[in-house]
Design a protein around this motif. Structure first.
Motif, PDB file in Angstrom:
ATOM      1  N   GLY A  33      -5.620   8.727  -1.820  1.00  8.97           N
ATOM      2  CA  GLY A  33      -5.746   9.999  -2.519  1.00  8.97           C
ATOM      3  C   GLY A  33      -7.163  10.419  -2.861  1.00  8.97           C
ATOM      4  O   GLY A  33      -7.349  11.338  -3.650  1.00  8.97           O
ATOM      5  N   VAL A  34      -8.177   9.775  -2.272  1.00  8.99           N
ATOM      6  CA  VAL A  34      -9.565  10.180  -2.519  1.00  8.99           C
ATOM      7  C   VAL A  34      -9.824  11.466  -1.733  1.00  8.99           C
ATOM      8  O   VAL A  34      -9.748  11.493  -0.507  1.00  8.99           O
ATOM      9  N   GLU A  35     -10.131  12.551  -2.450  1.00  8.64           N
ATOM     10  CA  GLU A  35     -10.235  13.870  -1.819  1.00  8.64           C
ATOM     11  C   GLU A  35     -11.400  13.982  -0.855  1.00  8.64           C
ATOM     12  O   GLU A  35     -11.394  14.815   0.035  1.00  8.64           O
TER      13      GLU A  35
ATOM     14  N   LEU B 164       0.859  -1.189   0.000  1.00  3.23           N
ATOM     15  CA  LEU B 164       0.000   0.000   0.000  1.00  3.23           C
ATOM     16  C   LEU B 164       0.896   1.240   0.000  1.00  3.23           C
ATOM     17  O   LEU B 164       1.560   1.551   0.981  1.00  3.23           O
ATOM     18  N   GLU B 165       0.915   1.915  -1.127  1.00  2.00           N
ATOM     19  CA  GLU B 165       1.725   3.123  -1.253  1.00  2.00           C
ATOM     20  C   GLU B 165       0.905   4.321  -0.807  1.00  2.00           C
ATOM     21  O   GLU B 165      -0.213   4.539  -1.272  1.00  2.00           O
ATOM     22  N   LYS B 166       1.446   5.111   0.115  1.00  3.49           N
ATOM     23  CA  LYS B 166       0.725   6.256   0.653  1.00  3.49           C
ATOM     24  C   LYS B 166       0.926   7.459  -0.266  1.00  3.49           C
ATOM     25  O   LYS B 166       2.043   7.855  -0.533  1.00  3.49           O
ATOM     26  N   VAL B 167      -0.184   8.006  -0.736  1.00  4.31           N
ATOM     27  CA  VAL B 167      -0.154   9.210  -1.555  1.00  4.31           C
ATOM     28  C   VAL B 167      -0.284  10.435  -0.652  1.00  4.31           C
ATOM     29  O   VAL B 167       0.336  11.456  -0.877  1.00  4.31           O
ATOM     30  N   THR B 168      -1.091  10.310   0.400  1.00  7.11           N
ATOM     31  CA  THR B 168      -1.404  11.414   1.293  1.00  7.11           C
ATOM     32  C   THR B 168      -0.903  11.091   2.697  1.00  7.11           C
ATOM     33  O   THR B 168      -1.034   9.959   3.143  1.00  7.11           O
TER      34      THR B 168
END
Length: 81
Positions: free
Chosen positions: A30-32, A1-5
Motif C-alpha cells: 500500500g505504499v503510494e 503477505l496480505e495484498k492491499v493493492t
C-alpha cells in the motif's frame, strides 16, 4: 503477505505489462510511491493534451501548403488562357 493493492496497479520500470516492478512488495503493502494512482482515462487525456498543439500546427502547415498550391494552379490556368 496480505495484498492491499492489486498487482496491476504497481509501477513498472518500463510502461508495459512485461516491465520489471519498481518495488513490488512495497506496492502490494500500500505504499503510494510505487503505485499507479491515475486511471486510464486520465493518462490518455493528458497524453492527448500534450500532442494536440503539435497536431494543430501540422494541420495549419498542410492547410497553408494546399492554399499556395491552389493559388499557383489558378495562376497557371490564367496563364494558359
Amino acid at each position: 503477505l496480505e495484498k492491499v493493492t492489486p498487482e496491476a496497479c504497481c509501477q513498472r520500470e518500463l510502461q508495459s505489462r512485461e516491465g520489471m516492478f519498481v518495488n513490488r512488495e512495497a506496492c502490494l503493502m500500500g505504499v503510494e510511491r510505487f503505485q499507479n494512482r491515475q486511471g486510464c482515462y486520465t493518462v490518455i487525456l493528458n497524453s492527448f493534451e500534450t500532442y494536440v498543439y503539435l497536431a494543430g500546427a501540422l494541420a495549419i502547415g498542410v492547410l497553408a501548403i494546399e492554399l499556395f498550391a491552389m493559388i499557383f494552379a489558378m495562376c497557371l490556368f490564367r496563364g494558359i488562357q
